[in-house]
Design an enzyme around this catalytic site. Structure first.
Site, PDB file in Angstrom:
ATOM      1  N   HIS A 383      16.191  60.685  16.339  1.00 14.28           N
ATOM      2  CA  HIS A 383      17.637  60.754  15.929  1.00 14.28           C
ATOM      3  C   HIS A 383      17.983  59.326  15.500  1.00 14.28           C
ATOM      4  O   HIS A 383      19.170  59.340  15.453  1.00 14.28           O
ATOM      5  CB  HIS A 383      18.228  60.959  17.398  1.00 14.28           C
ATOM      6  CG  HIS A 383      18.187  62.453  17.740  1.00 14.28           C
ATOM      7  ND1 HIS A 383      18.880  63.741  17.224  1.00 14.28           N
ATOM      8  CD2 HIS A 383      17.223  62.848  18.611  1.00 14.28           C
ATOM      9  CE1 HIS A 383      18.497  64.699  17.862  1.00 14.28           C
ATOM     10  NE2 HIS A 383      17.421  64.497  18.540  1.00 14.28           N
ATOM     11  N   LYS A 574      33.955  58.666  16.693  1.00 14.15           N
ATOM     12  CA  LYS A 574      32.543  58.539  16.822  1.00 14.15           C
ATOM     13  C   LYS A 574      32.191  57.260  17.731  1.00 14.15           C
ATOM     14  O   LYS A 574      33.316  56.473  17.835  1.00 14.15           O
ATOM     15  CB  LYS A 574      31.772  58.159  15.620  1.00 14.15           C
ATOM     16  CG  LYS A 574      32.209  57.542  14.533  1.00 14.15           C
ATOM     17  CD  LYS A 574      31.644  57.600  13.186  1.00 14.15           C
ATOM     18  CE  LYS A 574      31.967  58.693  12.380  1.00 14.15           C
ATOM     19  NZ  LYS A 574      30.973  59.808  12.047  1.00 14.15           N
ATOM     20  N   ARG A 575      31.430  57.050  18.246  1.00 17.08           N
ATOM     21  CA  ARG A 575      30.998  55.814  18.846  1.00 17.08           C
ATOM     22  C   ARG A 575      31.345  54.688  18.020  1.00 17.08           C
ATOM     23  O   ARG A 575      31.107  54.531  16.528  1.00 17.08           O
ATOM     24  CB  ARG A 575      29.275  55.719  19.337  1.00 17.08           C
ATOM     25  CG  ARG A 575      28.994  56.492  20.370  1.00 17.08           C
ATOM     26  CD  ARG A 575      29.882  56.329  21.680  1.00 17.08           C
ATOM     27  NE  ARG A 575      29.459  55.095  22.217  1.00 17.08           N
ATOM     28  CZ  ARG A 575      28.718  55.083  23.503  1.00 17.08           C
ATOM     29  NH1 ARG A 575      28.583  56.047  24.342  1.00 17.08           N
ATOM     30  NH2 ARG A 575      28.234  53.788  24.043  1.00 17.08           N
ATOM     31  N   LYS A 580      28.475  52.332  11.773  1.00 15.40           N
ATOM     32  CA  LYS A 580      29.361  53.441  11.343  1.00 15.40           C
ATOM     33  C   LYS A 580      30.557  52.765  10.566  1.00 15.40           C
ATOM     34  O   LYS A 580      31.316  53.562  10.141  1.00 15.40           O
ATOM     35  CB  LYS A 580      29.635  54.015  12.697  1.00 15.40           C
ATOM     36  CG  LYS A 580      28.513  54.720  13.237  1.00 15.40           C
ATOM     37  CD  LYS A 580      29.129  55.327  14.559  1.00 15.40           C
ATOM     38  CE  LYS A 580      27.731  56.073  15.275  1.00 15.40           C
ATOM     39  NZ  LYS A 580      27.414  57.271  15.081  1.00 15.40           N
ATOM     40  N   THR A 682      27.557  64.702  12.968  1.00 15.95           N
ATOM     41  CA  THR A 682      27.844  66.166  13.342  1.00 15.95           C
ATOM     42  C   THR A 682      29.158  66.471  13.466  1.00 15.95           C
ATOM     43  O   THR A 682      29.563  67.320  12.985  1.00 15.95           O
ATOM     44  CB  THR A 682      27.028  66.674  14.652  1.00 15.95           C
ATOM     45  OG1 THR A 682      27.336  65.765  15.353  1.00 15.95           O
ATOM     46  CG2 THR A 682      25.659  67.018  14.393  1.00 15.95           C
ATOM     47  N   LYS A 686      32.031  69.472  11.800  1.00 14.76           N
ATOM     48  CA  LYS A 686      33.109  70.169  12.388  1.00 14.76           C
ATOM     49  C   LYS A 686      34.370  69.998  11.600  1.00 14.76           C
ATOM     50  O   LYS A 686      35.232  71.083  11.406  1.00 14.76           O
ATOM     51  CB  LYS A 686      33.348  69.672  13.907  1.00 14.76           C
ATOM     52  CG  LYS A 686      31.997  69.633  14.803  1.00 14.76           C
ATOM     53  CD  LYS A 686      32.006  68.601  15.986  1.00 14.76           C
ATOM     54  CE  LYS A 686      30.735  68.561  16.508  1.00 14.76           C
ATOM     55  NZ  LYS A 686      30.551  67.601  17.324  1.00 14.76           N
TER      56      LYS A 686
END
Ligand code: 26V
Length: 839
Positions: A383, A574-575, A580, A682, A686
């Site tokens: 992952h 998100k984290r 990111k 992910t 959504k």
């Protein structure tokens, strides 16, 4: 693609044709105890018999427990029947081993999957219960850090919906991911004691307790373990089962979570000697093993307790798997025909050594047969490509805790390296790279190498990720075992993330294409032609507007913040992590702020930038990014000139529950990682299902989202993964600072102390990361192209029809991202498992 098709018959339809509450209930009797249909007092009975309460006196929490227990009563028989059917048919079983299951709340999801909504609504009306209030009583089961844990939860739901015989195995942490508070703009962590009150879903099964022998006795103090070598000890694993309800309510699979305890419940000798604390302390130490989820999602920290946790999960789960296998009368030689074990990242990779130990020492098989069975039974999912997140464990920890397993790992390595040497004579560098043991600076076991060598399948979680895994991260292994490598693009369950989270859109989709989309999301393609139908577009936009209004009310009640539902909701959740690039987002917000200050008459679509996410408690820079977002937010939100034009909110305590409410309300989905670093992502899926448009780099699943929806329906920007790799040699962030006036103005404003006048030097570490230390994640390289993409967003939003059209195309193109599709691929090509429908 060959696929295991999920059930297409829709139980909701049956439920509607059916006969009201009595008929619905009757469907849930399958064993010796039949629901008569007159059994509509389940709820009251639970209050009286479990709580010894007059129903009229029950508070919201008791009402929640009673409703949830009543639902559990209804599903119990199907749960028993599902297991009975598996035992009778002895099919191939899938076991999903994961240190994390980010479950969220279960009540509403179970009601929907059991097709009991009409019954529950009617009962609530009749009994005068406020359902929304009851649902809010359930703690959010946060037994995971982020994407990896939520994926595990979506997967077990899909497996149940598709009638695949499966069990999820994890740990029953007393404390899940910490609760995040924001004080003066900074993250403060609070313990999440989610099990403080009895959990109505779990069934403790002490009769199936597993004994886990360890090579040493250990003491835990503040997360650090002191090992007393040569003093063998053991732990007990007590199973706690949770129902995993498949859509339609026929298959009820199990999520089995292990709680650590000790056999020496009480040492009466010590107790009568007066040492009460000594008598119970062993138990306290043992129970620390499943006390708390590790909240770091990239850097392994506080390592020794984590090591014990990982082995504990593996030892309990494999003992259980093998016991089930033998109970069904199977011969060892058929292990790989009856059992498929999927390892969620390397966290349970000790399974390779543990299964070998069971087969060699327990079943007394020879090495070759044991190895063949082990490799064919196990499979591994990677992952992350971040080198710092690839697990390595010091050899000393194995020596102290599980010396036999270490011996087995050495023997696996000896045999494996012999074949590498035979294939590549003289290539010592290759041998050193591929060894399961890293020699310098200290001896450590490389868990990814162990997982690849000891399993028949290694997969990545999006096409680009699998490609980079094969060609960069573990290229030597992909060359040696090309047949072991594959891609399985992630997915998410449309039951929780669309049917439950977005009732208005779900109803519109059902009106347009029928109910089959719920278990066959590809059916949504049928709405694509409706993107050009203005009446449909109006209904679609009205559904979005109502989701926004619902979110505005909910967040007002939760946090007291007032949002404007007519502004663009632009969301990054998100984290918090440098790769990111929440920083890229907030720097762009400052650019937008400067533009509006410089040019007050600028015509822009009003926008609300929403952020949410947790930072690992020890990740200093990530915490500083949270502080920066909050400080920029305070300044922007208090500036009267920004009112109705620009607003920034950091919503505390990101969780499954917050995501369920925010995603349906969002217009823009921010997926802006440095290309090549986000394995999949992910939340993007959504958002897409819920009609948000993606602003994103060509990274992770965004590439496949653009493929499905068409590039013209996604706002792509920035460097590609190849360009990122290629620019490593020469990239200089200062060039952008010196040559781009908006970049410079934004950075100057941030680092001038404008947003934090009390501590003007506070953000210096961010400035250093961006300008002095080379901006490893290339924020400044992508900033202008990001701003250009955002300008296109602004322009498109002004044209309601054009925006709605693209959003509809996105929803209609989201079918690929159902976890049912992902699970069908795992089942067909890795597990060789087939559905076992429960009658
Ligand atoms: C590493 C560690 C290190 C030891 C301490 C605890 C801990 C917990 C988690 C991890 C690995 C995190 C890897 C991860 O979460 N990857 C994410 O997986 C998602 C599902 O495949 C994917 O969508 C995200 O892109 C990816 O970052």
């Amino acid at each position: 693609m060959s696929r295991t098709s999920p059930r297409t018959k829709n139980p909701l339809a049956e439920a509607r044709d059916g006969d009201g509450p009595a008929g619905l209930l009757a469907r849930y009797g399958c064993g010796p105890v039949k629901f008569t249909g007159n059994d509509d007092a389940l709820y009251e009975r639970r209050l009286v018999f479990d709580h010894v309460l007059d129903p009229a006196d029950a508070g919201p929490r008791e009402r929640f427990e009673a409703v949830a227990s009543a639902i559990r009563d209804i599903l119990s028989q199907h749960w028993v029947c599902t297991q009975r059917e598996y035992d009778a048919k002895n099919p191939k079983q899938v076991y999903y081993l994961s240190m994390e299951f980010l479950i969220g709340r279960s009540l509403a999801n179970n009601v929907i999957n059991l097709a009991l909504s009409p019954l529950v609504d009617a009962a609530a009306r009749e009994k005068g219960l406020e359902l929304a209030e009851i649902l809010e009583q359930e703690p959010d089961a946060g037994l995971g850090n982020g994407g990896l844990g939520r994926l595990a939860a979506c997967f077990i739901e899909s497996m149940a919906t598709m009638a695949i015989p499966a069990v999820g195995y994890g740990l029953r942490y007393d404390y899940g991911i910490f609760r995040q508070e924001i004080r003066d703009g900074s993250q403060v962590e609070q313990a999440d004691h989610w099990l403080a009150r009895p959990d109505p879903w779990e069934v403790q099964r002490p009769g199936e307790t597993v004994n886990v022998p360890l090579g040493s006795r250990f003491e835990a103090h503040r997360g650090v373990i002191t090992v007393h070598r040569g003093q063998p000890s053991h732990l007990l694993g007590i199973p706690h089962d949770r129902p995993v309800v498949g859509f339609g309510g026929r298959t009820i699979n199990t999520l089995r979570l292990w709680q650590a305890s000790t056999p020496d419940v009480f040492d009466f000798g010590e107790f009568s000697g007066g040492d009460f604390f000594g008598a119970v302390s062993d138990r306290i130490l043992a129970e620390t093993v499943s006390r708390v989820l590790y909240p770091d999602d990239s850097t392994p920290r506080g390592r020794s307790l984590r090591f014990v946790q990982e082995y504990f999960l593996v030892a309990c789960s494999l003992a259980d798997i093998v016991a089930r296998f033998r109970r069904r009368g199977n011969d060892w030689s058929t292990l790989a025909d009856k059992v498929a074990v999927q390892l969620n990242d390397t966290h349970p990779a000790m399974a390779v050594a543990e299964l070998m130990r069971i087969l060699l020492d327990g079943a007394k098989l020879g090495w070759d047969e044991a190895w063949d069975l082990t490799v064919r039974t196990l499979a591994y999912t990677n992952h992350t490509l971040l080198p710092e997140a690839l697990e390595k464990w010091p050899v000393e920890m194995f020596e102290a805790l599980i010396p036999r397993q270490l011996e087995i790992i050495y023997e696996i390595n000896r045999r494996f390296l012999d074949t590498v040497r035979a294939d590549h004579p003289g290539d010592d560098a290759k041998v050193a790279r591929m060894s399961l043991v890293e020699e310098t600076p200290s001896r450590q076991i490389r868990m990814a190498n162990l997982a690849i060598v000891g399993t028949h399948s290694t997969n990545g979680v999006a096409a680009i990720h699998s490609q980079l895994l094969r060609t960069r991260t573990v290229a030597d292994f992909a060359t040696m075992f090309p047949e072991r490598f594959s891609n399985k693009t992630n997915g998410v369950t449309p039951r929780r993330w669309l049917l439950l989270a977005n009732p208005d859109l779900a109803a519109l989709l059902t009106e347009a294409v029928g109910e089959s989309w719920v278990t066959d999301l590809a059916m949504l393609r049928r709405i694509v032609p409706l993107a050009d139908d203005s009446a449909f577009r109006e209904k679609f936009l009205a559904a979005k507007r109502s989701a926004k209004a619902r979110f505005v009310d909910w967040i007002k009640a939760r946090d007291g913040v007032t949002l404007d539902p007519d502004s663009i909701f632009d969301t990054q959740i998100k984290r918090i992590h440098e790769y990111k690039r929440q920083l890229l987002n907030i720097i762009h917000v400052v650019i937008a702020y400067n533009r509006l200050r410089d040019n007050p008459s600028l015509d822009v679509s009003p926008r609300t930038y929403l952020f949410a996410g947790k930072a690992a408690p020890a990740y200093r820079l990530a915490k500083l990014i949270i502080k920066l977002i909050n400080d920029v937010g305070s300044a922007v939100n208090r500036d009267p000139d920004m009112r109705g034009r620009l607003r920034v909110e950091f919503l505390p305590n990101y969780s499954v529950t917050l995501a369920e409410r925010l995603i349906p309300a969002s217009d823009v989905s921010e997926q802006i990682s440095t290309a090549g670093y986000e394995a999949s992502g992910t939340s993007s899926m959504k958002f897409m299902m819920n009609g948000a448009l993606t602003v994103g780099t060509r990274d992770g699943a965004t590439i496949e989202i653009a493929e499905e929806a068409g590039e013209e329906n996604v706002f792509l920007f920035g460097l590609t993964a190849e360009q990122v790799a290629e620019s490593r040699g020469w990239y200089d962030p200062r060039w952008h600072y010196e040559h781009e006036s908006e970049t410079r103005a934004a950075l100057d404003l941030i680092f001038s102390g404008h947003f934090n006048r009390q501590e003007p030097r506070l953000f210096d570490p961010i400035r250093d990361a961006l300008l002095a230390q080379g901006d490893y994640y290339l924020h400044l390289a992508d900033l202008t192209s990001y701003a250009a993409a955002q300008a296109r967003v602004c322009e498109l939003y002004a044209d309601r029809g054009a925006w709605g059209r693209k959003a509809i195309i996105n929803v209609g193109s989201s079918g690929k991202f159902s976890s049912d599709r992902t699970i069908a691929e795992y089942a067909a090509s890795i597990w060789k498992a087939v559905p076992v429908p429960i009658s």
